[in-house]
Design a protein around this motif. Sequence first.
Motif, PDB file in Angstrom:
ATOM      1  N   PRO A   1      -2.035  -9.216   0.966  1.00  0.00           N
ATOM      2  CA  PRO A   1      -0.674  -8.670   0.922  1.00  0.00           C
ATOM      3  C   PRO A   1      -0.707  -7.135   0.893  1.00  0.00           C
ATOM      4  O   PRO A   1      -1.683  -6.549   0.417  1.00  0.00           O
ATOM      5  N   ALA A   2       0.365  -6.515   1.406  1.00  0.00           N
ATOM      6  CA  ALA A   2       0.416  -5.054   1.516  1.00  0.00           C
ATOM      7  C   ALA A   2       0.139  -4.359   0.180  1.00  0.00           C
ATOM      8  O   ALA A   2      -0.565  -3.349   0.139  1.00  0.00           O
TER       9      ALA A   2
ATOM     10  N   GLU B   1      -3.510  -4.452  -0.568  1.00  0.00           N
ATOM     11  CA  GLU B   1      -4.213  -3.520   0.318  1.00  0.00           C
ATOM     12  C   GLU B   1      -4.057  -2.085  -0.186  1.00  0.00           C
ATOM     13  O   GLU B   1      -5.018  -1.310  -0.195  1.00  0.00           O
ATOM     14  N   ALA B   2      -2.853  -1.737  -0.623  1.00  0.00           N
ATOM     15  CA  ALA B   2      -2.618  -0.381  -1.137  1.00  0.00           C
ATOM     16  C   ALA B   2      -3.466  -0.131  -2.385  1.00  0.00           C
ATOM     17  O   ALA B   2      -4.065   0.948  -2.529  1.00  0.00           O
TER      18      ALA B   2
ATOM     19  N   ARG C   1      -7.705  -5.318   8.759  1.00  0.00           N
ATOM     20  CA  ARG C   1      -6.790  -5.370   9.902  1.00  0.00           C
ATOM     21  C   ARG C   1      -7.567  -5.189  11.194  1.00  0.00           C
ATOM     22  O   ARG C   1      -8.719  -4.764  11.154  1.00  0.00           O
TER      23      ARG C   1
END
Length: 142
Positions: free
Chosen positions: A29-30, A33-34, A142
């Motif tokens: 999930p974003a 990742e952050a 990604r």
Amino acid sequence: MKIALVFLLALLAAGVHAADDGRQLAPMPAAAEASLRAEMRAHLLALNEILGLVAAGKLTEAGEVAEKELGVSAMGKHRSQPFDARPGPHMPPAMHGIGMDGHKAASEFARIAATGDRDTTIAALPSLTAACVACHYSYRLR
Ligand code: HEC
């Protein structure tokens, strides 16, 4: 760890590069990742600090940074965050294993640096980056 390095060497031998890259996709999930990217930048900063401290003969300090920022002590930083913001649980087990090996290697480096022996500390420096390389050559987000 050794298996990861063998895998890396196999990739290099096969001439795999960014264009037709053989890394495994490990999406998360974003928010996770952050968190992972922020942690990675902090790792790089810590590594640079450790190299500078070793070069300056400040071995005790180098060991302290290694343990606190990269070692087993640095594990579980995201535990209190929501599941979607935690990188670890979204990693394939083998990827997570490389991360754990990296934390253990940094703690072992810290133990060596704490002895104050410059030669063995310098000889142990590559153990700090082995997991970074193994994971980066095996996985992508990604
Ligand atoms: C368990 C796997 C793993 C380990 C171990 C690991 N990384 Fe990473 N790192 C990643 C992944 C995955 C990415 C994102 C790659 C992508 O963009 O697909 C990344 C990205 C990065 C980035 C880019 C951050 C950004 O802002 O985008 C830096 C810098 C970095 N890593 C440094 C390090 C250093 C230094 C170490 C060792 C001390 C390390 N990493 C160890 C998995 C790992």
